[in-house]
Design a protein around this motif. Structure first.
Motif, mmCIF file in Angstrom:
data_model
loop_
_atom_site.group_PDB
_atom_site.id
_atom_site.type_symbol
_atom_site.label_atom_id
_atom_site.label_comp_id
_atom_site.label_asym_id
_atom_site.label_seq_id
_atom_site.Cartn_x
_atom_site.Cartn_y
_atom_site.Cartn_z
ATOM 1 N N TRP A 44 29.480 11.384 35.461
ATOM 2 C CA TRP A 44 28.165 10.942 35.913
ATOM 3 C C TRP A 44 27.021 11.794 35.370
ATOM 4 C CZ3 TRP A 44 29.515 6.472 37.027
ATOM 5 C CH2 TRP A 44 30.637 6.181 37.800
ATOM 6 N N GLU A 48 24.035 10.479 32.954
ATOM 7 C CA GLU A 48 22.605 10.580 33.260
ATOM 8 C C GLU A 48 21.823 11.189 32.098
ATOM 9 O OE1 GLU A 48 21.604 12.282 37.053
ATOM 10 O OE2 GLU A 48 23.259 11.239 38.027
ATOM 11 N N ASN A 51 21.557 8.584 29.503
ATOM 12 C CA ASN A 51 20.648 7.541 29.962
ATOM 13 C C ASN A 51 19.194 7.975 29.780
ATOM 14 O OD1 ASN A 51 20.242 4.920 31.132
ATOM 15 N ND2 ASN A 51 19.500 5.981 32.946
ATOM 16 N N ASN A 152 19.770 3.850 39.059
ATOM 17 C CA ASN A 152 21.201 4.093 39.194
ATOM 18 C C ASN A 152 21.920 3.393 38.051
ATOM 19 O OD1 ASN A 152 21.034 5.562 41.626
ATOM 20 N ND2 ASN A 152 20.900 3.668 42.794
ATOM 21 N N THR A 153 23.103 3.864 37.724
ATOM 22 C CA THR A 153 23.873 3.230 36.661
ATOM 23 C C THR A 153 24.513 1.952 37.198
ATOM 24 O OG1 THR A 153 25.919 4.398 37.195
ATOM 25 C CG2 THR A 153 24.396 5.492 35.649
#
Length: 192
Positions: A44, A48, A51, A152-153
């Motif tokens: 995660w 991020e 992203n 959020n993903t």
């Protein structure tokens, strides 16, 4: 210098900018692929980071794409000695042309309503955002706000809501289509 010669000079000047755009687009697409891979492996924090890079490259692509598009419009005008017309070309004066928003983040981005700025909105802006969100089903709204508003993903959203990723994509697509339709009709009506 004649218009056609000037148009050719401008077109030649666009070549390096197109190369930069292509490079940034490749980097953007690579970051998006890496986000997906990290999410699949449940990395995660790394997802991020990628992203954040993806968002940066996406914005750079939009900015440079707008410059290229504007330059192409000018080049066309110089070559033909007439204002370009046809599909996608506005005939209205520049100050009254339709706002072009090319991503589905449009409702939240247009109103600067990401989670950190939402508390600073005026009552009218909050009402406008809620009018867009109110036309969505509860699940569509949950998915849209999670992904587009809270960043959020996709995997995190699906897991949190207890649905499959394919269902999550379906809800997101439907929400985006509804918002896109309403936003386009709102923008069209605001021109008149």
């Amino acid at each position: 210098m004649e218009g056609k010669e000037l148009a050719q000079e401008y077109a030649n000047d666009l070549k390096p900018l197109r190369a930069i755009y292509s490079f940034l687009k490749d980097r953007r697409d690579n970051c998006q692929r890496l986000v997906t891979e990290c999410e699949e492996h449940q990395a995660w924090e790394l997802a991020e980071e990628f992203n954040a890079e993806y968002i940066d490259y996406r914005q750079r692509c939009k900015d440079i794409g707008a410059i290229i598009s504007s330059s192409q419009y000018s080049i066309q005008w110089l070559r033909t000695k007439h204002e370009p017309q046809g599909p996608g070309v506005s005939k209205l004066p520049y100050t009254k042309r339709e706002v072009q928003v090319d991503d589905v983040d449009k409702v939240l981005t247009l109103q600067n309503t990401f989670e950190t700025t939402y508390p600073n909105l005026t009552e009218d802006e909050i009402a406008e955002v809620h009018s867009f969100l109110s036309m969505l089903s509860e699940r569509e709204r949950d998915v849209f706000v999670s992904i587009r508003g809270k960043r959020n993903t996709h995997s995190q959203t699906a897991r949190y809501l207890g649905i499959s990723e394919s269902a999550m994509y379906s809800y997101l697509r439907r929400a985006e289509e509804k918002i896109d339709k309403k936003l386009n009709s709102t923008l069209q009506m605001s021109l008149f």
